[in-house]
Design an enzyme around this catalytic site. Structure first.
Site, PDB file in Angstrom:
ATOM      1  N   LEU A  46       0.845  -1.290   0.061  1.00  0.00           N
ATOM      2  CA  LEU A  46      -0.079   0.147   0.021  1.00  0.00           C
ATOM      3  C   LEU A  46       0.889   1.211   0.048  1.00  0.00           C
ATOM      4  O   LEU A  46       0.567   2.214  -0.566  1.00  0.00           O
ATOM      5  CB  LEU A  46      -1.080   0.053   1.132  1.00  0.00           C
ATOM      6  CG  LEU A  46      -1.858   1.064   1.482  1.00  0.00           C
ATOM      7  CD1 LEU A  46      -2.829   1.239  -0.075  1.00  0.00           C
ATOM      8  CD2 LEU A  46      -2.690   0.809   2.467  1.00  0.00           C
TER       9      LEU A  46
ATOM     10  N   ALA B 128       2.842  -2.529   8.812  1.00  0.00           N
ATOM     11  CA  ALA B 128       2.395  -3.368   9.999  1.00  0.00           C
ATOM     12  C   ALA B 128       2.809  -4.906   9.963  1.00  0.00           C
ATOM     13  O   ALA B 128       3.448  -5.211   8.696  1.00  0.00           O
ATOM     14  CB  ALA B 128       0.872  -3.334   9.577  1.00  0.00           C
ATOM     15  N   TYR B 129       2.552  -5.506  10.699  1.00  0.00           N
ATOM     16  CA  TYR B 129       2.747  -6.944  11.002  1.00  0.00           C
ATOM     17  C   TYR B 129       1.611  -7.571  10.506  1.00  0.00           C
ATOM     18  O   TYR B 129       0.411  -7.443  11.055  1.00  0.00           O
ATOM     19  CB  TYR B 129       2.840  -7.401  12.368  1.00  0.00           C
ATOM     20  CG  TYR B 129       3.326  -9.027  12.481  1.00  0.00           C
ATOM     21  CD1 TYR B 129       4.744  -9.394  13.037  1.00  0.00           C
ATOM     22  CD2 TYR B 129       2.220 -10.021  12.290  1.00  0.00           C
ATOM     23  CE1 TYR B 129       4.616 -10.605  13.061  1.00  0.00           C
ATOM     24  CE2 TYR B 129       2.476 -11.280  12.431  1.00  0.00           C
ATOM     25  CZ  TYR B 129       3.895 -11.534  12.868  1.00  0.00           C
ATOM     26  OH  TYR B 129       4.131 -12.990  13.045  1.00  0.00           O
TER      27      TYR B 129
ATOM     28  N   TYR C  34      -3.758 -10.961  15.441  1.00  0.00           N
ATOM     29  CA  TYR C  34      -3.544  -9.630  14.212  1.00  0.00           C
ATOM     30  C   TYR C  34      -4.876  -8.769  14.682  1.00  0.00           C
ATOM     31  O   TYR C  34      -4.180  -7.587  14.604  1.00  0.00           O
ATOM     32  CB  TYR C  34      -3.650 -10.143  13.035  1.00  0.00           C
ATOM     33  CG  TYR C  34      -3.515  -9.368  12.015  1.00  0.00           C
ATOM     34  CD1 TYR C  34      -2.563  -8.326  11.406  1.00  0.00           C
ATOM     35  CD2 TYR C  34      -5.072  -9.039  11.142  1.00  0.00           C
ATOM     36  CE1 TYR C  34      -2.803  -7.348  10.670  1.00  0.00           C
ATOM     37  CE2 TYR C  34      -4.961  -8.235  10.208  1.00  0.00           C
ATOM     38  CZ  TYR C  34      -4.029  -7.317  10.077  1.00  0.00           C
ATOM     39  OH  TYR C  34      -4.216  -6.497   9.075  1.00  0.00           O
TER      40      TYR C  34
ATOM     41  N   LYS D 268      -3.961  -4.694  16.046  1.00  0.00           N
ATOM     42  CA  LYS D 268      -4.378  -3.644  15.414  1.00  0.00           C
ATOM     43  C   LYS D 268      -5.565  -2.594  15.895  1.00  0.00           C
ATOM     44  O   LYS D 268      -5.025  -1.398  15.925  1.00  0.00           O
ATOM     45  CB  LYS D 268      -4.774  -4.047  13.655  1.00  0.00           C
ATOM     46  CG  LYS D 268      -3.786  -4.769  12.915  1.00  0.00           C
ATOM     47  CD  LYS D 268      -2.759  -3.620  12.489  1.00  0.00           C
ATOM     48  CE  LYS D 268      -3.271  -2.715  11.556  1.00  0.00           C
ATOM     49  NZ  LYS D 268      -2.155  -1.772  11.175  1.00  0.00           N
TER      50      LYS D 268
END
Length: 290
Positions: free
Chosen positions: A16, A64-65, A129, A133
């Site tokens: 992204l 991010a992970y 996850y 987040k």
């Protein structure tokens, strides 16, 4: 701070981040795409030095992970990138009156609705996850920043990096049949489109939480089937259930995102995911005709 100057973490190699840096440059912003080679984003000292030297008007965090299943075994690593990093960036930006644009995910929801999720809907992640987040979102919101945009995105596909659609096309070239999950419904989203939507939010001087996605909804099976059809491949895409294809992390059964708030803020109506998918597949075929 220089108005019109934006730094993009993940802007060198991210799925992204790369199209976002390009979209912002195309709109006349001065953009600094950043990767790990530029500085260690996990070092608050290195990040502070960069912000003091470059003095951006906005910092975009597109890092991010994202290894959803691996996160179940690596909760600390996932939390470092998904909670601790945005919280640290938020504190640094707040102290310098720099705006922060942060990306989150549809996985913050439990998937028990059957109508599109709005920004006001209650969250309830079913995976490490999703939880990390959401923790990142909460850490940023708690800072009370004057300029903060959090954009939840979903089901990303696009050029330059491995993603679900590319994986399906590669498999479909080698197999006669693929079984793909049909009982998970979401918002397939083309990264160049998301980049334009994010740029529109910045241009509109927006603030707060937004959902960004292409219009429409699909199952993974529908997305795969349309990709295979657009590529002109003969592989048959067969619907299977989540139970038929067990994964370590639970996924929301339904996570379609409502983008009405984004449209109200920008005047931009997201285009249908199918139109975006076809553009992506045709572009991929031109780049690799084999």
């Amino acid at each position: 701070m220089t108005p019109g100057r934006i730094a993009v973490l993940g802007g060198r190699t991210g799925l992204l981040g790369v199209p976002l840096a390009r979209a912002l440059e195309a709109r006349g912003y001065e953009v600094e795409p950043l990767g790990r080679a530029d500085f260690d984003p996990l070092s608050s000292e290195a990040a502070a030095r960069f912000l003091d030297d470059y003095q951006p008007h906005w910092l975009v965090n597109a890092v991010a992970y994202t290894a959803v299943d691996k996160a179940e075994d690596e909760p600390a690593e996932a939390a470092t990138l998904n909670k601790a990093l945005p919280a640290m960036l938020g504190r640094l930006c707040q102290a310098r009156s720099i705006g922060l644009f942060h990306f989150s995910t549809d996985f913050v929801f439990d998937g028990k609705k059957n109508t599109p999720y709005t920004e006001e809907d209650p969250t309830g992640p079913a995976s490490v996850y999703g939880q990390t987040k959401l923790d990142g979102e909460k850490a940023l919101t708690a800072l009370g920043m004057q300029r903060l945009i959090i954009a939840r995105v979903a089901w990303l596909f696009g050029p330059g990096k491995k993603n679900f659609v590319r994986t399906i096309l590669n498999l479909a070239k080698e197999r006669e049949e693929l079984g793909v999950v049909h009982d998970q419904i979401g918002s397939p989203s083309y990264t160049p489109d998301l980049a334009e939507y994010a740029a529109s939010l910045l241009q509109a001087d927006a603030n707060g939480l937004f959902h960004l996605a292409n219009a429409g909804r699909a199952s993974w099976c529908e997305l795969a089937g349309e990709a295979v059809a657009a590529a002109g491949l003969t592989c048959r895409v067969r619907p299977i259930t989540t139970a038929d294809y067990p994964l370590k992390a639970a996924r929301p059964a339904y996570s379609v995102l409502d983008t009405a708030k984004f449209t109200r803020a920008t005047g931009v109506a997201p285009r249908p995911w199918l139109q975006a998918l076809r553009e992506y597949v045709y572009t991929e075929l031109e780049a690799d005709p084999h």
